[in-house]
Every structure is written in structure tokens, then in C-alpha cells.
Design a protein around this motif. Structure first.
Motif, short mmCIF file in Angstrom:
data_model
loop_
_atom_site.label_atom_id
_atom_site.label_comp_id
_atom_site.label_asym_id
_atom_site.label_seq_id
_atom_site.Cartn_x
_atom_site.Cartn_y
_atom_site.Cartn_z
N GLU A 1 25.67 19.28 -26.34
CA GLU A 1 25.88 19.02 -24.91
C GLU A 1 27.37 19.08 -24.59
N ASP B 1 25.96 19.50 -19.54
CA ASP B 1 25.66 18.11 -19.22
C ASP B 1 26.28 17.70 -17.88
N GLU C 1 18.45 12.39 -27.40
CA GLU C 1 19.91 12.54 -27.31
C GLU C 1 20.57 11.46 -28.17
N ASN D 1 26.48 14.98 -27.99
CA ASN D 1 27.56 15.16 -27.02
C ASN D 1 28.84 15.59 -27.75
N LYS E 1 21.59 20.10 -17.48
CA LYS E 1 21.16 18.73 -17.38
C LYS E 1 21.67 18.15 -16.07
#
Ligand code: C2E
Ligand code: CA
Ligand code: CA
Ligand code: CA
Length: 270
Positions: A145, A174, A58, A113, A195
Motif C-alpha cells: 500500500e 491508499d 492489512e 503499508n 483504497k
């Protein structure tokens, strides 16, 4: 929004001008940071359960501040959101992360993200397509995400999510379990992965939520990832619950790009 009166205007409070000036200064510093490339991207490995084999990482933004040292997103993401600079910041991270991941061996993936604000912007999938093209990273190796906040996204959010899916980019929901609209979002926006939020990783107490989320992932045919895994005991519990992937200090902390590259190279040749 929080702290705003009717119509979105902040009600006058004593000391507001001073705070406003401070805020403008912080926004200006952040703008400089983006323009002068003081932002760096760290990477935290994502591993298989139970083997612990790295399948990707990530991307997590950091600010190499000229006087304050390396700052985590907690110190500036809120300002980025409020100033709108999150769009430029996000584009920078997306481009850096795709460029970096294109150098990783095999099918290693990168997760980026993306804030609700970015996802509202018309043409966001075009920006992603350009980042993929310029970096040479295949779309299937990029995961975007998103959090439940996109459910109230408005603007071009719906089209953009579909556009990303059409590109072949994977979507991950997420911080799963922390929002109220999670279930309706799963219905309106089919994702590839969920997640589990760190706060629900079993830690001695009940693992009812972690269990329910794993079962939901299976029912929807989604990959399940648990974040914030810190102990062997947690990893064992999550494995028992059927989680596919884990991420956390037990395996590795977020690290600079060069360290991650070393790690991937060593694992591949090990
Ligand atoms: P997140 O997306 O939930 O990222 C996971 C956070 O948990 C990261 O914090 C990571 O360092 C931390 N973490 C990972 N494993 C563990 C663990 O085992 N224990 C504990 N206690 N923490 C762990 P970080 O890097 O400070 O990032 C915080 C948040 O900032 C992220 O939460 C994400 O929401 C946001 N963020 C980071 N980079 C970006 C970005 O490029 N764009 C946007 N829009 N948001 C970002
Ligand atoms: Ca994340
Ligand atoms: Ca998360
Ligand atoms: Ca989280």
C-alpha cells in the motif's frame, strides 16, 4: 517541509533546545523498540462485498511499550518518518507480515503499508524479494500500500515501483481521494487496487466522491476497496456503488496474529 525555513533549517525559537532533547529521547526509545522487538503487527481483515468473506488482511504496526502499554501508529509513525527509523520499522513489519501470511490458508493476501521514504531507497524490491523468499509467501499474495506522497518520492521511487510490479507484488493506492496528485499518479504508476479513504465513505450525506472513485476504478480496471466501514448502511451503499472489498470495524477491528489465524481457520472450516 512544514515549520522549516529557507534551506530546510529550523528557525530558532525559544525552548527549541528542550524540545530537541525531548525529540532525541523519543527517537532513541523508538530505535530501542525496533531493536528489542517491542513492535508487534496487528491484522485487520479485508472482506468481499456483499458477502463479507475474508480475503486477507492489512498489517498495522503497534508498539508494545514497556510502560505505556499498546500504542497505535498515531503515537510514533511521525517520529519514525522524521528520524528515518521508518526504513527499519518498515522492514520489520514487512518481514513479520510475510512470515505470518505464509501460514494463512488458501489465497489469503496481506497488505503492508510502505512509506514514501522506504520506496525511495535503492534496492527496495530486493528487500521485498528476500522477505518473500524467506517466508515462502507467493508474490501475488502480497499487496504493497502506497500513498500519493510517493508521487513526489524522488530517488529510486519509479524504478522501485516497476521492480515491485515485476516481482508480481500487487500495488494499492491508499487513502485515495485525499491528495492532490492522485490522478497523475494513476497515470505514471499503474496500481492494481485503489483504497477509498475513510473520510469519503458515505455516512448519511453525499456519496458523490465514493461514487466517482468506484467509477474510476472500473474505468481503469482496478479493484476498489473502502476502508473504515462501520455500519451495515455504509456497506449497503458501497455495495450499491460497486465496491469489491471493504475493511472496517463493522467486520473486525485490527487484531493480533493469533486471533486472525483463528478467524481464518474458523471461516475456512465453517
Ligand atoms: P491506514 O493505512 O489508512 O490504516 C487504516 C487505519 O484505519 C488503521 O488505523 C485502522 O485501525 C483504522 N480503521 C480501520 N477500520 C476502521 C473503522 O471502521 N473506523 C475507524 N474509525 N478506523 C478504522 P491505525 O492502525 O491506527 O493506523 C493508522 C495509520 O498508520 C495507517 O493508516 C497507516 O498510514 C499508518 N501505518 C500503520 N502501520 C504502518 C506500517 O507498518 N508502516 C507505515 N509506513 N505506516 C503504517
Ligand atoms: Ca493502509
Ligand atoms: Ca488507508
Ligand atoms: Ca486513512
Amino acid at each position: 517541509a512544514k515549520g522549516r525555513g529557507e534551506g530546510g533549517y529550523e528557525r530558532y525559537r525559544p525552548g527549541m533546545e528542550a524540545r530537541g532533547a525531548e525529540r532525541s529521547k523519543r527517537f532513541a526509545a523508538l530505535r530501542t523498540a525496533i531493536l528489542e522487538e517491542q513492535l508487534v503487527v496487528f491484522y485487520q481483515p479485508v472482506v468481499t462485498l456483499p458477502e463479507g468473506r475474508t480475503t486477507g488482511a492489512e498489517a498495522l504496526v503497534r508498539w508494545q511499550h514497556p510502560t505505556e502499554g499498546l500504542l497505535g501508529p498515531g503515537a510514533f509513525i511521525e517520529d519514525a518518518e522524521q528520524s528515518g527509523l521508518i526504513v527499519a520499522l518498515g522492514t520489520h513489519v514487512l518481514r513479520a507480515a510475510t512470515r505470518e501470511a505464509a501460514t494463512w490458508p488458501g489465497e489469503q493476501t496481506v497488505s503492508v503499508n510502505v512509506s514514501a521514504r522506504q520506496l525511495r531507497e535503492p534496492g527496495f524490491p530486493l528487500l521485498v524479494a528476500a522477505a518473500l523468499r524467506d517466508s515462502g509467501l507467493p508474490a501475488r499474495r502480497l499487496t504493497v500500500e502506497i500513498t500519493e506522497s510517493v508521487a513526489v518520492g524522488g530517488g529510486a521511487t519509479g524504478e522501485n515501483l516497476q521492480g515491485l510490479r515485476d516481482l508480481g507484488v500487487r500495488l494499492s493506492l491508499d487513502d485515495f481521494g485525499t491528495g492532490a496528485s492522485t490522478l497523475s499518479l494513476l497515470a505514471t504508476c499503474p496500481v492494481h487496487q485503489i483504497k477509498l479513504d475513510r473520510s469519503f465513505v458515505p455516512d448519511g450525506g453525499s456519496d458523490a466522491i465514493a461514487d466517482a472513485v468506484a467509477q474510476m476504478a472500473r474505468a481503469f480496471g482496478l479493484q476498489s476497496v473502502a476502508e473504515g466501514v462501520e455500519t451495515e448502511e455504509q456497506a449497503a451503499r458501497l455495495t450499491g456503488l460497486g465496491y469489491d472489498r471493504a475493511q472496517g470495524f463493522l467486520y473486525a477491528r485490527p487484531m493480533c496474529a493469533a486471533d486472525l489465524r483463528d478467524r481464518l481457520t474458523n471461516e475456512t472450516t465453517a
